[in-house]
Scaffold this motif. Structure first.
Motif, short mmCIF file in Angstrom:
data_model
loop_
_atom_site.label_atom_id
_atom_site.label_comp_id
_atom_site.label_asym_id
_atom_site.label_seq_id
_atom_site.Cartn_x
_atom_site.Cartn_y
_atom_site.Cartn_z
N LEU A 266 0.81 -1.21 0.00
CA LEU A 266 0.00 0.00 0.00
C LEU A 266 0.85 1.27 0.00
O LEU A 266 0.33 2.37 0.18
N ASN A 267 2.16 1.11 -0.20
CA ASN A 267 3.05 2.27 -0.21
C ASN A 267 2.63 3.24 -1.31
O ASN A 267 2.33 2.82 -2.44
N PRO A 268 2.62 4.54 -1.04
CA PRO A 268 2.23 5.51 -2.08
C PRO A 268 3.27 5.58 -3.20
O PRO A 268 4.47 5.39 -2.98
N LEU A 293 0.27 1.88 -12.76
CA LEU A 293 -0.77 1.15 -12.02
C LEU A 293 -0.55 -0.36 -12.05
O LEU A 293 -0.82 -1.05 -11.06
N VAL A 294 -0.04 -0.88 -13.16
CA VAL A 294 0.02 -2.33 -13.35
C VAL A 294 1.36 -2.88 -12.88
O VAL A 294 2.34 -2.14 -12.73
N VAL A 422 -16.08 3.34 -6.59
CA VAL A 422 -15.68 4.45 -7.44
C VAL A 422 -14.79 5.36 -6.62
O VAL A 422 -15.19 5.87 -5.57
N PHE A 423 -13.59 5.57 -7.12
CA PHE A 423 -12.66 6.48 -6.46
C PHE A 423 -12.42 7.68 -7.35
O PHE A 423 -12.44 7.57 -8.58
N ALA A 424 -12.22 8.82 -6.74
CA ALA A 424 -11.99 10.05 -7.50
C ALA A 424 -10.73 10.72 -7.01
O ALA A 424 -10.46 10.75 -5.80
N TRP A 425 -9.94 11.23 -7.94
CA TRP A 425 -8.82 12.08 -7.57
C TRP A 425 -9.36 13.46 -7.20
O TRP A 425 -10.47 13.83 -7.63
N PRO A 426 -8.63 14.24 -6.43
CA PRO A 426 -9.11 15.59 -6.08
C PRO A 426 -9.34 16.47 -7.31
O PRO A 426 -10.07 17.47 -7.23
N THR A 489 -3.37 5.39 -5.73
CA THR A 489 -4.24 4.66 -6.64
C THR A 489 -3.89 3.18 -6.74
O THR A 489 -4.77 2.32 -6.64
N ARG A 490 -2.63 2.86 -6.94
CA ARG A 490 -2.25 1.45 -7.12
C ARG A 490 -2.62 0.61 -5.90
O ARG A 490 -3.23 -0.46 -6.01
N GLY A 491 -2.29 1.11 -4.72
CA GLY A 491 -2.59 0.36 -3.50
C GLY A 491 -4.08 0.23 -3.25
O GLY A 491 -4.57 -0.85 -2.91
N ILE A 492 -4.81 1.32 -3.44
CA ILE A 492 -6.26 1.31 -3.20
C ILE A 492 -6.97 0.40 -4.20
O ILE A 492 -7.86 -0.38 -3.83
N VAL A 493 -6.59 0.49 -5.47
CA VAL A 493 -7.22 -0.36 -6.49
C VAL A 493 -6.90 -1.83 -6.22
O VAL A 493 -7.77 -2.70 -6.35
#
Length: 517
Positions: A266-268, A293-294, A422-426, A489-493
Motif C-alpha cells: 500500500l506504499n504511495p 498502475l500495473v 468508485v474512487f476520484a482524484w481531487p 491509486t495502485r494500492g487502493i485499487v
C-alpha cells in the motif's frame, strides 16, 4: 502375441506421409519464403513433447474431378491438444502445402471435432488460418463444412476463449470463422483477409483498390477494427497468443490465473502525482497512468491501433488479472465515439464472460459531437457501452481522474451503472457538462451584462467547478466511494480488487439481454 513387423512398418510409413504434408519440395518452398509449416507453427506454440494429434491419418473422401487420384495427408489441417505454460490448449493449423489448405468435408470435421473436444474439456481454442478457401471440387460439402465450423464457433463463444491467427490467405466465407472468435492476431507479411478482393470489387462496383487498403493487417487493425493484434511474423504471432493466454482462464467457470502475493503493498507512488499536467486543460497520457498502475509496467494492449481515444487491455495489479478500460485524452480529447464504444463494449463483455475484473480510468468530456457521429448511430453504439457495463457482474472498480461529464460519465461505469467502488482524484469533475459550456447557459445574462465578459465567464466557470462539479459534492451524495490522491491509486485499487473477488451477483433469469447492435 507381438505385432507383426509389417504392421509397424505400415504405421510408420503412414505417419511419415502425414508429417510431410504436401511433400519436401513444398515445405522447402515455404522455408525459402521464410514461412513455417503447419506443424512447425504448432511446435513453436506448445511445450516440447506435449502435442497429442487428432486425426493425423485422415484423408479426403471426394472421388470426382480427379480428386480420387490425389493424396491429401491430414486433409490439409493439423489438429490436436498441447500445453502452453502448463495448461492444455486445443489448436488447429491449416496446411497450405496440402491443396493450398483448402477446406473440404474431412478438413472441416477435424476442426469441428477438436473444437467440440475443447468445449467439453474446458480449454481454449487457437486456430491458425492459412487457406485458399473452400475446396471447389467438393462443392456444397465445402460450404456445409464452413457452416459447421461457424456453428461450433458460436457454441463455444462464452464457454472457452477462442483465438485466431491469420498467417496466410483468409478470403471469402473463410474470414467469418476468425471473425466469430474472441481475438484475432494477423501477421504483416503473407497474410490477407477479405470478403471480396480488389478484382471482384473493381468488376462489381468500378472502384479501384489494393490488397493493402482492404485486406492487410494494418488496414484491419487501424481502420476496420477486425484485428486485435498485429504480428511481425508467425513466431511473433505465436508469442502474442501465448502472452494473451497467460491472462485468460481456461474456460468460463474457472478463475483467471491470478498470482496474488501474500501481502498487499500500500506504499504511495508519489510519481503518480506528477503525471497530471499543471494545466487541467492539457491532455493527460493515460498510458503513463496505466504503466504505473500495473505490475512491472506489463500491459497487453488490445486493438492498440483502432479507436485510440480509448485504451483497453490486460494486466495484473498486485497479482490480480485485470481488464483495463481507459479514456485517452491525447486522442480526440478522450471523447467517446462510435468506434471507441464498440471497442470497449466488446472488451467489457469478454472480461465479464471469463471472470476478469475491470478497472475503468475516467477522463472523458463527453461523446464526440458531429453530424457524421449522429448519422452513424452514436446513440446506438454508445448504448453498447452502457449495456455492457450494466450487464457485467464481475468486480468493477472505477477511478475518475479528471473530467466525467454527461452521458459519457455514466458510460464509463459510474456507481449507478454497477461499479462496485468508485474512487476520484481531487482533480475530478463530475457534472452534466463542462464548466465553460454550463455557465454560458446558466449565467448568460450576467456574462453579457458584465464589463469584461471573458473575465466574468472565467469566474463563473471556476465557481461552477467548485460548487457543482466538485468530487466532494459527489462524495457527499454517496456517488463515489472515496477521494484519493493519485499516489494512492495502485494500492487502493489492488485492495479493492482483493475485496471484490468473492463478489456474487444474481440477475433475473433470461436467455440473454438484447444489446443494441
Amino acid at each position: 502375441m507381438p505385432i507383426a513387423p509389417e504392421h509397424l512398418k505400415r504405421l510408420e510409413e503412414a505417419r511419415q506421409v502425414a508429417e510431410l504434408g504436401g511433400g519436401e519440395a513444398r515445405i522447402a518452398k515455404r522455408h525459402e519464403k521464410g514461412l513455417l509449416t503447419a506443424r512447425e507453427r504448432l511446435a513453436a506454440l506448445f511445450e516440447p513433447g506435449t502435442f497429442m494429434e487428432f486425426g493425423q491419418l485422415a484423408q479426403h473422401t471426394c472421388n470426382q474431378f480427379g480428386m480420387e487420384k490425389k493424396s491429401m495427408p491430414g486433409d490439409g489441417v493439423v489438429t490436436g491438444v498441447g500445453y502452453v505454460d502448463g495448461r492444455p490448449v486445443a489448436a488447429f493449423s491449416q496446411d497450405f502445402t496440402v491443396g493450398g489448405g483448402a477446406l473440404g468435408r474431412i478438413h472441416a470435421k477435424k476442426i469441428c471435432d477438436i473444437m467440440e473436444y475443447a468445449g467439453q474439456a474446458g480449454m481454449p481454442v487457437l486456430g491458425i488460418n492459412d487457406s485458399g478457401g473452400a475446396r471447389i471440387q467438393e462443392g456444397e460439402d465445402s460450404l456445409s463444412g464452413y457452416g459447421q465450423v461457424f456453428f461450433k464457433n458460436v457454441l463455444l463463444s462464452g464457454v472457452v476463449p477462442q483465438v485466431s491467427i491469420i498467417a496466410g490467405p483468409c478470403a471469402g466465407g473463410a474470414a467469418y470463422s476468425p471473425a466469430l472468435t474472441d481475438f484475432l492476431i494477423m501477421t504483416r507479411k503473407n497474410a490477407q483477409m477479405f470478403i471480396c478482393g480488389p478484382e471482384v470489387i473493381k468488376a462489381s462496383t468500378g472502384q479501384t483498390t489494393t490488397m493493402e487498403e482492404i485486406g492487410s493487417a494494418d488496414a484491419h487493425a487501424a481502420i476496420s477494427g477486425n484485428v486485435h493484434f498485429i504480428a511481425n511474423d508467425e513466431q511473433h504471432a505465436l508469442q502474442i497468443a501465448k502472452k494473451l493466454l497467460s491472462f485468460l482462464p481456461s474456460n468460463n467457470v474457472g478463475d483467471p490465473p491470478h498470482r496474488p502475493p501474500p501481502n498487499l503493498v500500500l506504499n504511495p507512488d508519489h510519481e503518480m502525482n506528477d503525471i497530471l499536467p499543471a494545466d487541467p486543460k492539457s491532455p493527460l497520457d493515460v498510458k503513463k497512468v496505466i504503466h504505473r498502475l500495473v505490475d512491472d509496467g506489463d500491459f497487453l494492449e488490445v486493438q492498440e491501433f483502432f479507436a485510440k481515444n480509448i485504451v483497453v487491455g490486460f494486466c495484473r495489479i498486485q497479482g490480480i488479472v485485470t481488464g483495463i478500460v481507459a479514456n485517452q485524452p491525447n486522442v480526440k480529447a478522450g471523447t467517446l465515439d462510435i468506434d471507441a464504444s464498440d471497442k470497449s463494449a466488446r472488451f467489457i463483455r469478454f472480461c465479464n464472460i471469463f471472470n476478469i475484473p475491470i478497472v475503468t480510468l475516467v477522463d472523458v468530456p463527453g461523446f464526440l459531437p458531429g453530424v457524421a457521429q449522429e448519422r452513424g448511430g452514436i446513440i446506438r453504439h454508445g448504448a453498447k457501452m452502457l449495456f455492457a457495463y450494466a450487464a457485467s457482474t464481475v468486480p468493477k472498480i472505477t477511478v475518475i481522474m479528471r473530467k466525467a461529464y454527461g452521458g459519457a460519465y455514466l458510460a464509463m461505469c459510474s456507481a449507478d451503472m454497477g461499479a462496485d467502488m468508485v474512487f476520484a482524484w481531487p482533480t475530478a469533475e463530475i457534472a452534466v457538462m463542462g464548466a465553460e459550456g454550463a455557465v454560458k447557459i446558466l449565467y448568460k445574462r450576467e456574462i453579457d451584462a458584465a464589463e469584461d465578459p471573458a473575465k466574468a465567464s472565467a469566474e463563473f466557470a471556476a465557481d461552477y467547478r467548485d460548487k457543482f462539479a466538485s468530487p466532494y459534492r459527489a462524495a457527499a451524495k454517496g456517488m463515489i466511494t472515496d477521494i484519493i490522491e493519485p499516489s494512492q491509486t495502485r494500492g487502493i485499487v489492488a485492495m479493492a480488487l482483493r475485496n471484490t473477488l468473492s463478489k456474487r451477483e444474481t440477475r433475473p433469469p433470461k436467455k440473454h439481454g438484447n444489446i443494441p447492435l
